[in-house]
Design an enzyme around this catalytic site. Sequence first.
Site, PDB file in Angstrom:
ATOM      1  CE1 TYR A 316      -3.329  -2.787   1.173  1.00  0.00           C
ATOM      2  CE2 TYR A 316      -2.351  -2.707   3.348  1.00  0.00           C
ATOM      3  CZ  TYR A 316      -3.220  -3.285   2.448  1.00  0.00           C
ATOM      4  OH  TYR A 316      -3.985  -4.350   2.847  1.00  0.00           O
ATOM      5  CB  CYS A 342      15.302 -11.943  -4.612  1.00  0.00           C
ATOM      6  SG  CYS A 342      16.594 -12.722  -3.664  1.00  0.00           S
TER       7      CYS A 342
END
Length: 415
Positions: A316, A342
């Site tokens: 968000y 990653c």
Amino acid sequence: MHHFTYRGGELYAEDLPIRELVSSYGTPLYVYSQATFERHFTAFDSAFASIPHLTCYSVKACSNTHILRLLGKLGAGMDIVSGGELYRALRAGIAPSKIVYSGVGKTRTEIHQALEAGILMFNVESRGELERINEVAHQTGHTANVSLRINPDVDPQTHPYISTGLKENKFGLDLEQSYEAYMRALEMPAIVPMGIDCHIGSQLTSLSPFIEAVERVLAFRERLCKAGLCINYLDLGGGLGIPYDQEEPPHPEEFGSVLTKMLAGLDITLILEPGRVIAGNAGILVTKVQYTKKTASKEFVIVDAAMNDLIRPSLYQSHHNVAEVTPMGRPEHTVDIVGPICESGDFLARNRIMPAVEQRELLAIFSAGAYGFTMSSQYNSRPRAAEVLVSGQHANLIRRRETYEDLIGPEESLP
Ligand code: PLP
């Protein structure tokens, strides 16, 4: 208001130094304050003391059974959205008569489990779901109390991913569809239409969308009453926001006072489903600095917590205050605080101005109690963090750190 404060140059959870908790339980570590949970629940619940009401804590915000038990002892009911949450609530000793069940995708199995348990009511989100609940209840000899979740098409002025009361959202039924569904419900042998439900979104920082929604719900209730269906339960969902940064959401007292005035004199039992406002500032995530790294364009602080532990910043773009557990008073830098995962989307804070930190220092990520641990995952095969609940000088490990065995156990214990 919360009980994470600095004393003598270091951060405490209630009366325990965070440093000590980390020595016992490691990092990343979710730390909750019991006094903060109690204070938030009591402040919220007592704001509605003058009218018949039931505060159903929204389990999804922070669903550890120890937290549910704590809130249950204060009188909380629970708002659940899955069979798993029903299981948690029952295990925590919550009376089924204080459980409401929301969510757009309830399966037949989940409906059956909730009927068997004897929950207070289902918040129904579609015609298909209404038909299904009637069918399952009829086949299994139950009757189901229901509210229909109406979608009042009110803009909650919050992040699009947590807006739920706009007509383009997947939640609830518009007013016309709801009216038709109530009329259909009256014909169903195993359905008792008992309430009206509405939840317009989360992290609302102003009262006006709530007021608009309640006005629409009350007008709709009038319309139903004229058609011979008088409804006495109103579920207004959750959604009250908290200060993560500079926000100034209304205090629960103000929220309660406005709503109780709007409902005064009506024969209504109000149900509320607060999550974030109870749990958000009752928890922090503690992490250890692994490396600092300077590139041509940025400075990074690489910590041992990641988006799998706290996904809100990535999902968000939400803000969490981050501070040193033991402030060293070094000069300020602008840094990105990132995890080991990653993905470039793996960050906990970006372009944050904060004092320089060094390897092995501890950082506290504030306001992580709601939608923190519950949204965590094992992505990158990272065992989930431990959770500890502090009360005064006592620390209670309420969920142990996962192990590598926990990662592969379900892959190995196959029939
Ligand atoms: N009720 C329902 C139906 C929800 O979907 C949610 C959250 O999305 C809540 C209650 C809790 O909202 P909050 O944590 O903003 O109080």
